[in-house]
Design an enzyme around this catalytic site. Structure first.
Site, PDB file in Angstrom:
ATOM      1  N   GLY A   1       2.711   1.080  -3.886  1.00 26.82           N
ATOM      2  CA  GLY A   1       3.558   0.103  -4.505  1.00 26.82           C
ATOM      3  C   GLY A   1       4.994   0.547  -4.952  1.00 26.82           C
TER       4      GLY A   1
ATOM      5  CG  PHE B   1      -1.861   1.232   1.215  1.00 28.91           C
ATOM      6  CD1 PHE B   1      -2.727   1.530   0.455  1.00 28.91           C
ATOM      7  CD2 PHE B   1      -1.667   2.002   2.528  1.00 28.91           C
ATOM      8  CE1 PHE B   1      -3.778   2.643   0.714  1.00 28.91           C
ATOM      9  CE2 PHE B   1      -2.590   3.126   2.654  1.00 28.91           C
ATOM     10  CZ  PHE B   1      -3.551   3.207   1.703  1.00 28.91           C
ATOM     11  CE1 TYR B   2       2.545   1.384   4.811  1.00 31.21           C
ATOM     12  CE2 TYR B   2       4.812   0.626   4.930  1.00 31.21           C
ATOM     13  CZ  TYR B   2       3.585   0.857   5.636  1.00 31.21           C
ATOM     14  OH  TYR B   2       3.320   0.453   6.692  1.00 31.21           O
ATOM     15  CB  THR B   3       4.993   5.401  -2.535  1.00 25.78           C
ATOM     16  OG1 THR B   3       5.507   4.178  -2.116  1.00 25.78           O
ATOM     17  CG2 THR B   3       5.259   6.301  -1.242  1.00 25.78           C
TER      18      THR B   3
END
Length: 369
Positions: free
Chosen positions: A66, A62-64
């Protein structure tokens, strides 16, 4: 500055640094774009962490959007440190708003998520694969059996849980034990001087069932750095917490008093407030590691020295008192004061003597440990 002391994560043989590198800001896309870093900027932070001896790296699909995983995959491959790094990633959030099975913790999404993470991370296995948050509907039996299948298939080495109720984690671990499935070894939760809620149930549950806790947001979203101050005109200071509607705008008097105590302790030790707050979290019972992020290498250098000092007992007691919240409801019955009603005050009853399970270390006392 050194992170060359490693401890076992939960009830496992996996050795990790007490400070884990959080990479939520690696990348400039998606929800975290406002404070994201380019691959070059991320690389400088990543390499400095490795140079200090760190080996525990945390990310999520979920971070940035992918990008965090993609950047990490590139950095690890370029540095040829895949075997050295304990690589953690998480899944749960939806990757396709039109597909009901593209999010949550069901088998279909979990398998798709791990395959996608493996591609972005440019690896054929993940050291620690974690459920990112409880979706409230997927049967825990399905979650644990799928994690077990992924472990046996060699896709992941260990499994963990993040941001779940304590009863859910206990149910998951007990189910795994009862059915000879791979257990979970890690529980990732928010924990700081201003948020000690997990001490009520999560910490003792983790200690009892073999889940080492990794603490996220150990600085209370930046509040405990001391860069924010309360004035007659509202919250001042540069950072995310000064935005309109930010939780920091509604800080309580108790939290401001805590901040003053933290500042006083930091001044006495010659440390920054952030270093003291981080040290306190990382050395609390049940905590295996604290997850730290950084905007640049200079900030990371300061952070990584947080554990070079041992908090004196009297100063730790001041922090404990200033940050404590009286137990509510039934939890009032699980305190030493109430428990004294269960055994005659003239008797001494405990679990095990202190020497029953002495601390085991493999480094030589006086030689850096």
């Amino acid at each position: 500055m050194s992170l060359d002391h490693y401890y076992l994560l939960g009830r496992s043989g996996l050795r990790v640094s007490r400070l884990a590198l959080g990479t939520m800001n690696f990348g400039t896309g998606g929800f975290h774009a406002a404070y994201g870093k380019t691959e070059q900027e991320s690389g400088a932070i990543f390499h400095r962490y490795l140079e200090a001896g760190g080996n525990f790296v945390d990310t999520a699909d979920f971070y940035t959007a992918g990008e965090s995983e993609t950047i990490l995959g590139n950095l690890i491959a370029a540095a040829k440190v895949r075997d050295r790094v304990v690589l953690t990633t998480k899944f749960t959030n939806s990757v396709d708003p039109k597909d009901p099975n593209a999010g949550g913790n069901g088998r279909k999404h979990m398998i798709r998520a791990v395959e996608a993470s493996l591609r972005r991370l440019r690896t054929d296995y993940i050291d620690l694969f974690m459920l990112h948050t409880w979706d409230r509907i997927t049967p825990v039996e399905e979650v644990m059996r799928t994690l077990d299948d992924l472990t046996r298939a060699g896709k992941i080495r260990y499994a963990g849980l993040s941001d779940v109720p304590s009863w859910y984690a206990a149910r998951a671990q007990t189910y795994a034990e009862a059915h000879s499935l791979e257990p979970v070894i890690n529980l990732q939760l928010p924990y700081s001087l201003i948020d000690r809620a997990i001490e009520t149930e999560h910490v003792p549950m983790g200690q009892s069932l073999g889940l080492g806790i990794t603490a996220w947001s150990p600085l209370g979203g930046g509040f405990l750095t001391g860069k924010y101050r309360s004035t007659d005109h509202g919250l001042t200071g540069e950072g995310r917490l000064t935005g309109a509607g930010s939780p920091a705008q509604q800080r309580t008097e108790r939290e401001w008093r805590l901040l003053a105590t933290l500042e006083n302790v930091a001044d006495k030790l010659g440390l920054t407030m952030a270093q003291v707050a981080l040290n306190w979290v990382a050395t609390q019972p049940g905590v295996a590691a604290a997850i730290v992020g950084a905007s640049n290498t200079g900030q990371l250098d300061t952070t990584l020295t947080a554990l070079d000092v041992e908090l004196p007992a009297e100063l730790r007691a001041q922090l404990d008192e200033a940050s404590s919240v009286p137990p509510a409801s039934v939890y009032q019955m699980f305190t030493p004061a109430y428990q004294s009603w269960l055994v005659n005050p003239g008797l001494k009853v405990g679990d095990k003597p202190a020497e029953y399970a002495p601390v085991v270390r493999n480094w030589t006392p006086g030689a850096g440990g």
